[in-house]
Enzyme design. Structure first.
Site, mmCIF file in Angstrom:
data_model
loop_
_atom_site.group_PDB
_atom_site.id
_atom_site.type_symbol
_atom_site.label_atom_id
_atom_site.label_comp_id
_atom_site.label_asym_id
_atom_site.label_seq_id
_atom_site.Cartn_x
_atom_site.Cartn_y
_atom_site.Cartn_z
ATOM 1 N N GLU A 164 -9.248 -3.115 -6.383
ATOM 2 C CA GLU A 164 -9.508 -3.026 -4.717
ATOM 3 C C GLU A 164 -9.339 -4.440 -4.045
ATOM 4 O OE1 GLU A 164 -8.683 -0.766 -2.699
ATOM 5 O OE2 GLU A 164 -8.956 1.270 -3.997
ATOM 6 N N ASP B 45 0.903 -1.068 -0.045
ATOM 7 C CA ASP B 45 0.109 -0.167 -0.180
ATOM 8 C C ASP B 45 0.900 1.130 0.026
ATOM 9 O OD1 ASP B 45 -2.901 0.242 0.127
ATOM 10 O OD2 ASP B 45 -2.367 1.814 1.463
ATOM 11 N N GLU C 257 -1.088 10.303 7.031
ATOM 12 C CA GLU C 257 -0.945 9.113 6.525
ATOM 13 C C GLU C 257 0.512 8.585 6.263
ATOM 14 O OE1 GLU C 257 -4.400 8.149 4.016
ATOM 15 O OE2 GLU C 257 -3.105 6.459 3.344
ATOM 16 N N GLU D 221 -11.312 5.973 -2.447
ATOM 17 C CA GLU D 221 -11.817 6.881 -1.125
ATOM 18 C C GLU D 221 -13.176 6.229 -0.738
ATOM 19 O OE1 GLU D 221 -8.921 7.333 -0.484
ATOM 20 O OE2 GLU D 221 -8.646 9.436 -0.077
HETATM 21 C C1 HMH Z 1 -5.385 -0.202 -1.959
HETATM 22 C C2 HMH Z 1 -6.140 0.927 -1.366
HETATM 23 N N1 HMH Z 1 -7.085 1.647 -2.006
HETATM 24 C C3 HMH Z 1 -7.523 2.528 -1.480
HETATM 25 C C4 HMH Z 1 -7.004 3.315 -0.306
HETATM 26 C C5 HMH Z 1 -7.318 4.676 0.307
HETATM 27 O O1 HMH Z 1 -6.774 5.738 -0.348
HETATM 28 C C6 HMH Z 1 -5.699 2.791 -0.029
HETATM 29 N N2 HMH Z 1 -4.869 3.385 0.882
HETATM 30 N N3 HMH Z 1 -5.116 1.548 -0.592
#
Ligand code: HMH
EC number: 3.5.99.2
Length: 223
Positions: free
Chosen positions: A215, A55, A93, A147
């Site tokens: 996702e 991520d 973040e 989001e």
């Molecule tokens: C894979 C993924 N999708 C969405 C978000 C949210 O921004 C994230 N952090 N990681």
């Protein structure tokens, strides 16, 4: 409307149609094993390491895409909204990622494309292509998935609350008033610039669905 969300969605708008089109993968992602284990505080450390490592590589592409939105958003107040969000991401973040990577003994893989899993590569391409396109509606489509989908699992109240900060802080970054307002902004913005041309609508709808599938695959790839 046969889905649940904490956003306000216009009944016959573009957002409603997009969400409905992607519902199978969307629901699977929001109820993914990773999400359930995150709220339970039981994500296996190796799984969490993989997830955070992958991520974090995605995070940089995401920041670059927001930069594209600063450049192409038609309204001055929207450009400022993106800039505000960029500041939050660079502070809260990025701090989470730094602390989390250290806690799980993870590596910063941003410069190690060879270690990127397939969904990470796919996201990278989708975000990069969107940013390059200079097409604001295309950028928004990709961003909105990232989001809104994260908000929908983040706002779940049926799964308990973890004790560990590693789990809880990741949830907290994706729920609550501020994050909800941000996702709502993206949705409203896309409704405003949604194209009238049917071919272009179809192209963006396919892109939305592709992002939702990635996702879901991204969660799968952590296991
Ligand atoms: C894979 C993924 N999708 C969405 C978000 C949210 O921004 C994230 N952090 N990681």
């Amino acid at each position: 409307m046969s889905y649940t969300t904490t956003l306000t969605v216009s009944p016959h708008g573009a957002g409603d149609a997009l969400r409905t089109a992607a519902e199978t993968d969307w629901a699977a992602a929001v109820d993914h094993r990773f999400v359930r284990e995150l709220f339970a505080g039981t994500v296996d450390e190796a799984v969490l390491r993989t997830y955070v490592e992958q991520d974090y590589t995605f995070f940089t592409d995401f920041v670059a895409l927001l930069g594209g939105c600063v450049a192409t958003a038609p309204k001055p107040e929207s450009k400022i909204r993106y800039a505000t969000q960029l500041g939050m991401l660079a502070a809260d973040e990025d701090t989470y990622f730094t602390r989390a990577l250290e806690a799980v003994g993870g590596e910063n893989l941003q410069r190690r494309q060879d270690a990127w899993k397939q969904p990470t590569r796919d996201f990278n391409r989708l975000m990069h292509d969107a940013a390059q396109s200079q097409n604001y509606a295309q950028m928004l489509t990709v961003l909105l998935v990232a989001e809104w989908l994260y908000l929908d699992w983040g706002e779940r109240t049926d799964l308990g609350e973890p004790d560990s900060w590693l789990h809880l802080d990741w949830i907290d970054l994706h729920r609550g008033e501020d994050f909800r307002a941000w996702a709502q902004f993206l949705l409203d913005e896309l409704e405003e610039v949604w194209p009238a041309d049917k071919t272009e609508q179809d192209r963006l709808t396919n892109l939305f669905c592709e992002c939702v599938a990635v996702e879901r695959a991204f969660f799968d790839a952590a296991y």
